[in-house]
Write a protein that holds these residues in place. Structure first.
Motif, PDB file in Angstrom:
ATOM      1  N   THR A 164       0.832  -1.202   0.000  1.00 20.94           N
ATOM      2  CA  THR A 164       0.000   0.000   0.000  1.00 20.94           C
ATOM      3  C   THR A 164       0.865   1.250   0.000  1.00 20.94           C
ATOM      4  N   PHE A 166       0.578   5.111   0.758  1.00 20.28           N
ATOM      5  CA  PHE A 166      -0.335   6.043   1.410  1.00 20.28           C
ATOM      6  C   PHE A 166      -0.209   7.456   0.851  1.00 20.28           C
ATOM      7  N   LEU A 360      -5.680   7.531   6.960  1.00 23.59           N
ATOM      8  CA  LEU A 360      -5.471   6.146   6.541  1.00 23.59           C
ATOM      9  C   LEU A 360      -4.419   5.547   7.459  1.00 23.59           C
ATOM     10  N   GLU A 434      -6.008  -2.595   7.181  1.00 21.89           N
ATOM     11  CA  GLU A 434      -5.872  -1.149   7.015  1.00 21.89           C
ATOM     12  C   GLU A 434      -7.219  -0.469   7.242  1.00 21.89           C
ATOM     13  N   THR A 436      -9.699   3.067   7.040  1.00 22.86           N
ATOM     14  CA  THR A 436      -9.949   4.239   6.201  1.00 22.86           C
ATOM     15  C   THR A 436     -11.028   5.092   6.840  1.00 22.86           C
ATOM     16  N   CYS A 438     -14.012   7.476   6.291  1.00 27.69           N
ATOM     17  CA  CYS A 438     -14.953   7.722   5.199  1.00 27.69           C
ATOM     18  C   CYS A 438     -15.627   9.082   5.371  1.00 27.69           C
TER      19      CYS A 438
END
Length: 730
Positions: A164, A166, A360, A434, A436, A438
């Protein structure tokens, strides 16, 4: 009108149409001025009007101006191709079925022509667009010096790769420096905990700028570093033995920026040290080696440096690039140099993140508290996390109700590289997943529901009919050799050996036990992954499994059986082994009769019989024996005493017996044996004995056939005197 301008000299063309000037002037114009004076002022003298909006240039002139030379165009194409060029993978994971040639092109950043050429030189003819098997893929990878591994064998090194990013292109303008995330790894008892304890006591307890707590598995310190004593913040993650680190490693969610490999100066390179180096190299993070316990008399720093060179880490003193700092976590010697090296490496790496976006990051660890509910430790890796933010992480979502720093202080916001403990999620997330933030709680819920549905579909596809447990493994019955895969976890090594020895003493002629792994320690997620991949059973003897691991096992369809008495474990494994054995049917004699006369015509004949033993019952199984050979097998279809139908006739009485299905070949003197079939579960011992009897019977028949064939051959040779024997009869 003036005449056509003359051709320019070496400097360029003439001044243009209708100039009425000599060739020399045209040459001068062509050589000295890019455009004719008449087009610069936009007049009509001798030429067509020019568009002032384009600097007075005509269409052809503009085209010429924008056109590059051939060499420039070639160079630009090369640069563009170089920018768009694929980068070959460092470790090629080879599936069993191989690769399509186009897929291999992408993985190795090469062309079809090059792949075909490599294989052709190795004697393998392939065509464009062809499917390449595993061996061909391996041949290409080795020729291109690319390391490869079979898909079934990819392990922690492959999973340790970062997947990933970021920071995106949109974040470039808003990037700000952030503290480094440092993970301390190494072999057991080499001083990982001692190092963290010393940093906590000497660097944090002395001031109130930062702190370390052992409550949430991540630590953050702020300490003066270097001669200038500049305040530097560093985030530490717990050792690899920590559940969170293991979970992140298993999923490839690498969150560390710098890896510290700690090695004892009096012990040197150990297996777990090599594993830690492999993790860090796979994660592609800078490595700093801390040579600990230099205060001990047996310490040998140069020996450790030599051993680390064996795993590809060469110290700076020997011309390498890996800093190796001698330290003592007991006396504090070298700790300042280590922290300064971390700060310097962080500065060189230019660690940065955009704090001005939705947060994140990754889950470090999570647990379920009876009073506070789900408590999750999150590491913010980009953006800023705030109280009230709607968060989605895997199949879990919720709005953050409260947030605490590493010191246990309640906070409202958390920036990049900051570990925090949060409340408010509707479940316990999986460590390593992970998270997140929103835009709304509704979107967070939708993301979690989608992840739940995908996970459910995946589980149904993978686990349906394929769940292995001691309760349902009995249904898997076959005549061939069965196998039960076991993963054994115990409290001490002595228990491991005792349990394995006891289980291996069970008869395994029909069902075999295979130990995929046996080790000391708690049940981990990697154990669950192994059991799920191999349809195995996890046996935990006097060792616990955390709620998180239990949840992962439940989702993966793996059963974890816990025991504290060795006999209970052995009995349940025996039951599971016997459950895989098919049931056998035993004959229970009911009665015996002798045929005295045969009545009736056609196929519906009746045997007038005298019951010799037991009783004859209607509907029981029967066989007809003639001269010690079975000639019929069926059931008692009809039973009469004189002319009246009856259900049972006892010993000493006469009766008429009809067969089911009808059988017309009864003869006087036949013996009718009646019996019942009773299903019986086999034991390991009985199954083993039955197998031995079957093998013995098969060998006996085989020897009998061989003896008969030899006798016939000898008889034939004597009779015919033939030199060539006939074909063997089957």
């Amino acid at each position: 009108r003036g005449g056509r301008g003359g051709r320019g000299g070496r400097g360029g063309r003439g001044s243009g149409r209708g100039a009425g000037r000599g060739s020399g002037r045209g040459a001068n114009k062509g050589a000295g001025n890019k455009f004719d004076r008449r087009v610069q002022d936009g007049t009509r003298r001798g030429g067509r009007p020019k568009n002032a909006a384009f600097g007075g240039m005509g269409g052809s002139d503009r085209l010429k101006k924008g056109r590059k030379s051939k060499a420039q165009r070639v160079q630009m194409r090369k640069l563009q191709a170089e920018e768009e060029k694929d980068v070959a993978v460092e470790l090629l994971v080879v599936p069993k079925e191989g690769f399509m040639i186009e897929e291999l092109m992408s993985e190795l950043a090469t062309t079809q022509a090059n792949i075909i050429k490599i294989l052709f030189m190795k004697g393998i003819a392939v065509q464009m667009g062809q499917m390449l098997d595993r061996d061909a893929v391996v041949a290409v990878a080795e020729d291109m010096a690319v390391e490869w591994i079979d898909e079934d064998e990819k392990g922690v090194t492959h999973e340790a790769k970062k997947t990933t990013k970021f920071n995106t292109e949109e974040d470039e303008e808003f990037l700000e420096s952030r503290p480094p995330v440092v993970t301390i790894m190494g072999h057991v008892d080499h001083g990982k905990t001692s190092l963290l304890d010393y940093i906590r006591k000497s660097k944090v307890a002395a001031g109130e700028a930062g702190g370390i707590t052992q409550g949430i598995g991540a630590y953050q310190i702020t300490t003066p570093v270097g001669e200038d004593e500049e305040e530097t913040t560093i985030t530490f993650l717990d050792t690899p033995g920590h559940e969170a680190f293991s979970a992140m490693r298993a999923r490839g969610a690498r969150v560390t920026d710098i890896a510290i490999i700690i090695v004892a100066a009096d012990d040197g390179l150990r297996p777990q040290t090599e594993e830690a180096v492999a993790h860090a190299q796979a994660a592609e993070v800078p490595i700093i080696v801390a040579i600990n316990k230099i205060d001990k008399p047996a310490a040998d720093i140069e020996f450790v440096r030599g051993e680390m060179a064996k795993v590809g880490l060469t110290c700076e003193e020997w011309g390498g690039e890996t800093p190796m700092i001698p330290i003592s976590a007991k006396t504090g010697e070298g700790i300042d140099d280590l922290l300064e090296t971390i700060a310097l490496q962080s500065e060189i790496s230019e660690l940065s993140s955009n704090p001005n976006k939705l947060a994140l990051g990754s889950v470090i660890e999570a647990q379920l508290d009876k009073q506070r509910g789900s408590i999750s430790t999150l590491l913010v890796q980009a953006g800023t996390l705030k109280v009230g933010d709607p968060v989605s992480v895997g199949e879990v979502y919720g709005k953050i109700r409260a947030m605490e720093s590493a010191t246990g202080e309640k906070i409202e916001v958390a920036g990049p590289s900051m570990p925090v403990s949060v409340l408010g999620l509707n479940g316990v997330p999986v460590a390593g997943d992970e998270f997140t933030v929103c835009e709304s709680e509704q979107k967070a819920r939708e993301r979690a529901e989608k992840a739940t549905e995908e996970a459910r579909s995946s589980r149904l596809g993978a686990v349906s009919g394929n769940v292995a447990s001691l309760t349902n493994i009995s249904g898997m019955t076959e005549e061939s050799l069965q196998t039960i895969n076991l993963i054994l976890k115990t409290d001490v090594s002595g228990s491991t050996e005792a349990i394995k020895a006891a289980l291996l003493q069970l008869p395994q002629d029909r069902v075999q036990l295979r130990f995929l792994m046996s080790s000391v320690g708690e049940v981990s997620e990697s154990d669950v992954d192994l059991a799920a991949a191999s349809d195995g059973i996890i046996l935990a003897f006097n060792t616990p499994a955390s709620d998180r691991v239990e949840d992962v096992a439940k989702r993966a369809g793996v059963e974890i059986r816990s025991y504290n008495v060795i006999y209970g474990l052995i009995d349940e494994i025996r039951d599971a082994m016997e459950g895989k054995l098919s049931e056998v049917k035993d004959e229970v004699p009911v009665g015996k009769a002798e045929v005295k006369a045969v009545f009736g015509g056609g196929s519906a004949k009746v045997a007038g019989s005298l019951v010799l033993e037991g009783s004859i019952k209607k509907g029981t199984f029967m066989r007809v024996v003639r001269k010690r050979k079975e000639v019929f097998n069926g059931k008692v279809g009809s039973l009469r005493r004189f002319k009246d139908p009856v259900k049972k006739v006892d010993s000493g009485e006469e009766c008429g017996i009809g067969a089911d299905p009808e059988w017309p070949d009864f003869m006087e003197g036949d013996i009718i044996e009646c019996f019942d079939l009773v299903e019986r579960k086999q034991t390991l011992e009985s199954a083993s004995e039955m197998l031995k009897e079957q093998v013995k019977e098969y060998r006996s028949k085989d020897e009998e056939r061989a003896a008969k064939a030899a006798a016939e051959l000898e008889k034939y040779q004597k009779k015919r005197g033939a030199e060539t024997p006939p074909a063997a009869k089957k």
